[in-house]
Scaffold this motif. Structure first.
Motif, mmCIF file in Angstrom:
data_model
loop_
_atom_site.group_PDB
_atom_site.id
_atom_site.type_symbol
_atom_site.label_atom_id
_atom_site.label_comp_id
_atom_site.label_asym_id
_atom_site.label_seq_id
_atom_site.Cartn_x
_atom_site.Cartn_y
_atom_site.Cartn_z
ATOM 1 N N PRO A 41 5.239 3.106 -19.908
ATOM 2 C CA PRO A 41 4.440 3.249 -21.141
ATOM 3 C C PRO A 41 3.788 1.931 -21.544
ATOM 4 O O PRO A 41 4.448 0.893 -21.595
ATOM 5 C CB PRO A 41 5.478 3.693 -22.170
ATOM 6 C CG PRO A 41 6.526 4.371 -21.374
ATOM 7 C CD PRO A 41 6.597 3.615 -20.081
ATOM 8 N N GLY A 42 2.482 1.983 -21.795
ATOM 9 C CA GLY A 42 1.764 0.791 -22.241
ATOM 10 C C GLY A 42 1.453 -0.212 -21.157
ATOM 11 O O GLY A 42 0.923 -1.292 -21.448
ATOM 12 N N LYS A 43 1.769 0.129 -19.920
ATOM 13 C CA LYS A 43 1.526 -0.795 -18.808
ATOM 14 C C LYS A 43 0.611 -0.158 -17.769
ATOM 15 O O LYS A 43 0.454 1.060 -17.723
ATOM 16 C CB LYS A 43 2.852 -1.208 -18.157
ATOM 17 C CG LYS A 43 3.758 -2.005 -19.071
ATOM 18 C CD LYS A 43 4.955 -2.529 -18.315
ATOM 19 C CE LYS A 43 5.842 -3.394 -19.205
ATOM 20 N NZ LYS A 43 7.017 -3.928 -18.457
ATOM 21 N N GLU A 44 0.031 -1.011 -16.939
ATOM 22 C CA GLU A 44 -0.826 -0.515 -15.875
ATOM 23 C C GLU A 44 0.015 0.032 -14.722
ATOM 24 O O GLU A 44 1.164 -0.368 -14.523
ATOM 25 C CB GLU A 44 -1.742 -1.637 -15.372
ATOM 26 C CG GLU A 44 -2.755 -2.103 -16.418
ATOM 27 C CD GLU A 44 -3.799 -3.033 -15.828
ATOM 28 O OE1 GLU A 44 -4.725 -3.413 -16.565
ATOM 29 O OE2 GLU A 44 -3.670 -3.390 -14.644
ATOM 30 N N ARG A 45 -0.608 0.920 -13.975
ATOM 31 C CA ARG A 45 0.056 1.454 -12.793
ATOM 32 C C ARG A 45 0.194 0.332 -11.762
ATOM 33 O O ARG A 45 -0.738 -0.436 -11.545
ATOM 34 C CB ARG A 45 -0.760 2.611 -12.230
ATOM 35 C CG ARG A 45 -0.045 3.466 -11.231
ATOM 36 C CD ARG A 45 -0.829 4.727 -10.909
ATOM 37 N NE ARG A 45 -0.942 5.612 -12.056
ATOM 38 C CZ ARG A 45 -1.413 6.862 -11.968
ATOM 39 N NH1 ARG A 45 -1.815 7.345 -10.803
ATOM 40 N NH2 ARG A 45 -1.496 7.607 -13.059
ATOM 41 N N GLU A 46 1.372 0.255 -11.121
ATOM 42 C CA GLU A 46 1.605 -0.804 -10.143
ATOM 43 C C GLU A 46 2.171 -0.232 -8.858
ATOM 44 O O GLU A 46 2.892 0.770 -8.879
ATOM 45 C CB GLU A 46 2.563 -1.866 -10.703
ATOM 46 C CG GLU A 46 3.944 -1.376 -11.060
ATOM 47 C CD GLU A 46 4.845 -2.455 -11.642
ATOM 48 O OE1 GLU A 46 4.435 -3.631 -11.709
ATOM 49 O OE2 GLU A 46 6.000 -2.121 -12.014
ATOM 50 N N LEU A 47 1.847 -0.898 -7.760
ATOM 51 C CA LEU A 47 2.352 -0.501 -6.452
ATOM 52 C C LEU A 47 3.811 -0.909 -6.332
ATOM 53 O O LEU A 47 4.148 -2.082 -6.517
ATOM 54 C CB LEU A 47 1.531 -1.158 -5.342
ATOM 55 C CG LEU A 47 1.990 -0.894 -3.913
ATOM 56 C CD1 LEU A 47 1.837 0.575 -3.562
ATOM 57 C CD2 LEU A 47 1.200 -1.760 -2.933
ATOM 58 N N VAL A 48 4.661 0.036 -6.029
ATOM 59 C CA VAL A 48 6.094 -0.218 -5.884
ATOM 60 C C VAL A 48 6.459 -0.448 -4.419
ATOM 61 O O VAL A 48 7.182 -1.382 -4.086
ATOM 62 C CB VAL A 48 6.914 0.952 -6.447
ATOM 63 C CG1 VAL A 48 8.399 0.740 -6.210
ATOM 64 C CG2 VAL A 48 6.614 1.153 -7.921
ATOM 65 N N ALA A 49 5.965 0.415 -3.542
ATOM 66 C CA ALA A 49 6.311 0.326 -2.130
ATOM 67 C C ALA A 49 5.254 1.035 -1.308
ATOM 68 O O ALA A 49 4.611 1.975 -1.785
ATOM 69 C CB ALA A 49 7.678 0.927 -1.860
ATOM 70 N N GLN A 50 5.109 0.568 -0.084
ATOM 71 C CA GLN A 50 4.115 1.123 0.832
ATOM 72 C C GLN A 50 4.707 1.167 2.239
ATOM 73 O O GLN A 50 5.437 0.251 2.636
ATOM 74 C CB GLN A 50 2.875 0.241 0.817
ATOM 75 C CG GLN A 50 1.756 0.669 1.733
ATOM 76 C CD GLN A 50 0.602 -0.317 1.676
ATOM 77 O OE1 GLN A 50 0.591 -1.329 2.358
ATOM 78 N NE2 GLN A 50 -0.368 -0.008 0.825
ATOM 79 N N ILE A 51 4.367 2.232 2.963
ATOM 80 C CA ILE A 51 4.798 2.330 4.354
ATOM 81 C C ILE A 51 3.616 2.771 5.188
ATOM 82 O O ILE A 51 2.957 3.773 4.877
ATOM 83 C CB ILE A 51 6.021 3.268 4.517
ATOM 84 C CG1 ILE A 51 6.515 3.262 5.959
ATOM 85 C CG2 ILE A 51 5.718 4.687 4.038
ATOM 86 C CD1 ILE A 51 7.903 3.873 6.133
ATOM 87 N N THR A 52 3.342 2.029 6.257
ATOM 88 C CA THR A 52 2.221 2.364 7.126
ATOM 89 C C THR A 52 2.635 3.423 8.145
ATOM 90 O O THR A 52 3.801 3.786 8.248
ATOM 91 C CB THR A 52 1.716 1.118 7.862
ATOM 92 O OG1 THR A 52 2.716 0.711 8.802
ATOM 93 C CG2 THR A 52 1.428 -0.022 6.894
ATOM 94 N N SER A 53 1.654 3.869 8.928
ATOM 95 C CA SER A 53 1.934 4.878 9.955
ATOM 96 C C SER A 53 2.886 4.335 11.024
ATOM 97 O O SER A 53 3.608 5.107 11.660
ATOM 98 C CB SER A 53 0.638 5.351 10.602
ATOM 99 O OG SER A 53 -0.065 4.256 11.160
ATOM 100 N N SER A 54 2.910 3.025 11.209
ATOM 101 C CA SER A 54 3.798 2.414 12.200
ATOM 102 C C SER A 54 5.159 2.037 11.617
ATOM 103 O O SER A 54 6.018 1.538 12.335
ATOM 104 C CB SER A 54 3.144 1.168 12.800
ATOM 105 O OG SER A 54 2.928 0.191 11.796
#
Length: 114
Positions: A41-54
Motif C-alpha cells: 500500500p502506498g508504494k510502487e510495484r517492485e520486482l521480487v524475483a525473476q527466473i529465465t528460461s535457462s
C-alpha cells in the motif's frame, strides 16, 4: 490469449512461510522469463524475483536468502517459496511475463502479521 493466475497467498505470522503459484496459459512457457512482483500500500510495484528460461535467477536484495523462485515448464507453472517472512513483505504479489507487451495476473495478497 495469455493468462496468468496466482494462488497461495494468505495471512502468516512473522517467521512463517508461504508458497505462491502462478499458472500460465496462452504462451510458449518454456522460452519465457517469469517474474514475481509485489506492491505494498502506498508504494510502487517492485520486482521480487525473476527466473529465465535457462533457470538463471535474480532477487530483490531484501528477499535474498529467504525467497526462492522456481518453475515447472512441463506444467506451465512458476513458484515463489517465501520463508522467514517479515511484516515488510506484506503486499499483493503478481506474476508477470512479457510477450510483446506486459501481462499480469490478478495478484494474491500476502499479509505478514502477528
Amino acid at each position: 490469449q495469455v493468462r496468468l493466475v496466482e494462488s497461495g497467498g494468505g495471512l502468516v505470522q512473522p517467521g512463517g512461510s508461504l508458497r505462491l503459484s502462478c499458472a500460465a496459459s496462452g504462451i510458449t512457457f518454456n522460452i519465457r522469463t517469469m517474474d514475481w512482483y509485489r506492491q505494498a500500500p502506498g508504494k510502487e510495484r517492485e520486482l521480487v524475483a525473476q527466473i529465465t528460461s535457462s533457470g538463471s535467477t535474480v532477487y530483490l536484495d531484501s528477499v535474498k536468502g529467504r525467497f526462492t523462485i522456481s518453475r515447472d515448464d512441463a506444467k506451465n507453472m512458476a513458484y515463489l517459496q517465501m520463508n522467514v517472512l517479515k511484516p515488510e513483505d506484506t503486499a499483493i504479489y503478481y506474476c508477470h511475463v512479457t510477450r510483446g507487451r506486459d501481462y499480469w495476473g490478478q495478484g494474491t495478497q500476502v499479509t505478514v502479521s502477528s
